[in-house]
Design a protein around this motif. Sequence first.
Motif, mmCIF file in Angstrom:
data_model
loop_
_atom_site.group_PDB
_atom_site.id
_atom_site.type_symbol
_atom_site.label_atom_id
_atom_site.label_comp_id
_atom_site.label_asym_id
_atom_site.label_seq_id
_atom_site.Cartn_x
_atom_site.Cartn_y
_atom_site.Cartn_z
ATOM 1 N N GLN A 118 0.831 -1.213 0.000
ATOM 2 C CA GLN A 118 0.000 0.000 0.000
ATOM 3 C C GLN A 118 0.867 1.266 0.000
ATOM 4 N N LYS A 120 2.585 4.909 -0.373
ATOM 5 C CA LYS A 120 2.066 6.266 -0.192
ATOM 6 C C LYS A 120 2.996 7.320 -0.795
ATOM 7 N N THR A 121 3.995 6.870 -1.561
ATOM 8 C CA THR A 121 4.980 7.792 -2.131
ATOM 9 C C THR A 121 5.009 7.685 -3.650
ATOM 10 N N GLN A 147 -2.793 16.866 1.968
ATOM 11 C CA GLN A 147 -2.554 15.435 1.737
ATOM 12 C C GLN A 147 -1.074 15.072 1.762
ATOM 13 N N PHE A 168 2.459 10.992 0.572
ATOM 14 C CA PHE A 168 1.082 11.277 0.950
ATOM 15 C C PHE A 168 0.761 10.615 2.292
ATOM 16 N N HIS A 169 -0.308 11.099 2.942
ATOM 17 C CA HIS A 169 -0.717 10.512 4.210
ATOM 18 C C HIS A 169 -1.303 9.110 4.026
ATOM 19 N N GLU A 170 -2.038 8.912 2.926
ATOM 20 C CA GLU A 170 -2.743 7.653 2.705
ATOM 21 C C GLU A 170 -2.435 7.089 1.322
ATOM 22 N N HIS A 171 -2.551 5.772 1.210
ATOM 23 C CA HIS A 171 -2.312 5.102 -0.067
ATOM 24 C C HIS A 171 -3.305 5.557 -1.129
ATOM 25 N N GLN A 172 -4.580 5.673 -0.765
ATOM 26 C CA GLN A 172 -5.595 6.066 -1.736
ATOM 27 C C GLN A 172 -5.345 7.478 -2.265
ATOM 28 N N GLN A 173 -4.814 8.354 -1.408
ATOM 29 C CA GLN A 173 -4.474 9.707 -1.856
ATOM 30 C C GLN A 173 -3.362 9.659 -2.897
ATOM 31 N N ALA A 174 -2.353 8.827 -2.634
ATOM 32 C CA ALA A 174 -1.237 8.690 -3.573
ATOM 33 C C ALA A 174 -1.711 8.080 -4.891
ATOM 34 N N GLU A 203 9.473 4.091 0.574
ATOM 35 C CA GLU A 203 8.600 5.116 1.130
ATOM 36 C C GLU A 203 9.369 6.388 1.476
#
Length: 315
Positions: A118, A120-121, A147, A168-174, A203
């Motif tokens: 997952q 986030k980068t 984000q 990013f803070h979250e995987h879905q945001q990335a 990451e």
Amino acid sequence: MAASTAPLGEIQTVFVAGLPYDATDRELYLLFGSAEGYDKSMIVRKDGGKRPYGFVNFTNSRDAAQMKDQINGFQWDPNDPIKLKAELSKRNTPDWFTAACSPSGSAEQRKKDILARQPKTLYITGLPRTVGKELFEALVTANFPGQVPGMRYTPRVDQKPAFAFVGFHEHQQAKAAMERLEGYVWTHEGVSSAIHASFANTEFNTAANETASTSPSDQANRVPGYRTMHIAYLPYSCTKETLERQLEQDFPAQVEAMRFQQKTGKQPFAFVLFKTADAAGQAINRYHGNVWEGAQLKASQARTELDVTRLASQA
């Protein structure tokens, strides 16, 4: 049977000339292995004192062409005036072509491994040459407010284009940001370029980024006279030999001993004992926050000195 010549737009192989005489397959892998779409690579040696050359295969022609542009003119060895010459091969590699050293497995498997954690980068390339750090950061901040805890922009050097890591803070945001940025054509001062966005191999280290622009956060608390550096978040592909070569290049004859460790599924780390406290301090300042093959390093003074006698007894 040799591979037939393919149309230029379908070429997925980069031909690399000007390699050092002592270049190894693993070193070629370390140079290209973290690139988007990397598949396999090998070095070819010729008799008669000629320099070796290499072939690097990618999973698609776009990544091959992009990496060709990035690596052309790169100086592999600072002590060797010859720079690399990269161009698209006349033909794609034949079926028998295999990588002599590709420890991370196939490109498809590496992609699956990245998605499984997952990520986030994002790793961003293809930026217009007229875009600097401030403008890039402004674009990210405006489009993804709240984000992004941190990002790192590496400017263009010679013929090597700029690139950036955005955490990013979250995987879905990335994931949403990657889908939005991928293929976006950015025009600035008459220069247009299509952005390429992908999940980074490692990451983003927000803690390291916060202090990278100055000196490491532990500088005021360092114990005078200590000679041991702790360096963490090394690239997954890094080996003890790779780190030893890098240290010798940056701090020749200054390293007394080193303990290198890598646990399954974790990024390697090491304790490095320098001959002087001054050299240790310089190394910490040099490496802390720097990006090495997609990994943002964290360097600090070790809590205790490396015991050389203990290392000798374990050898």
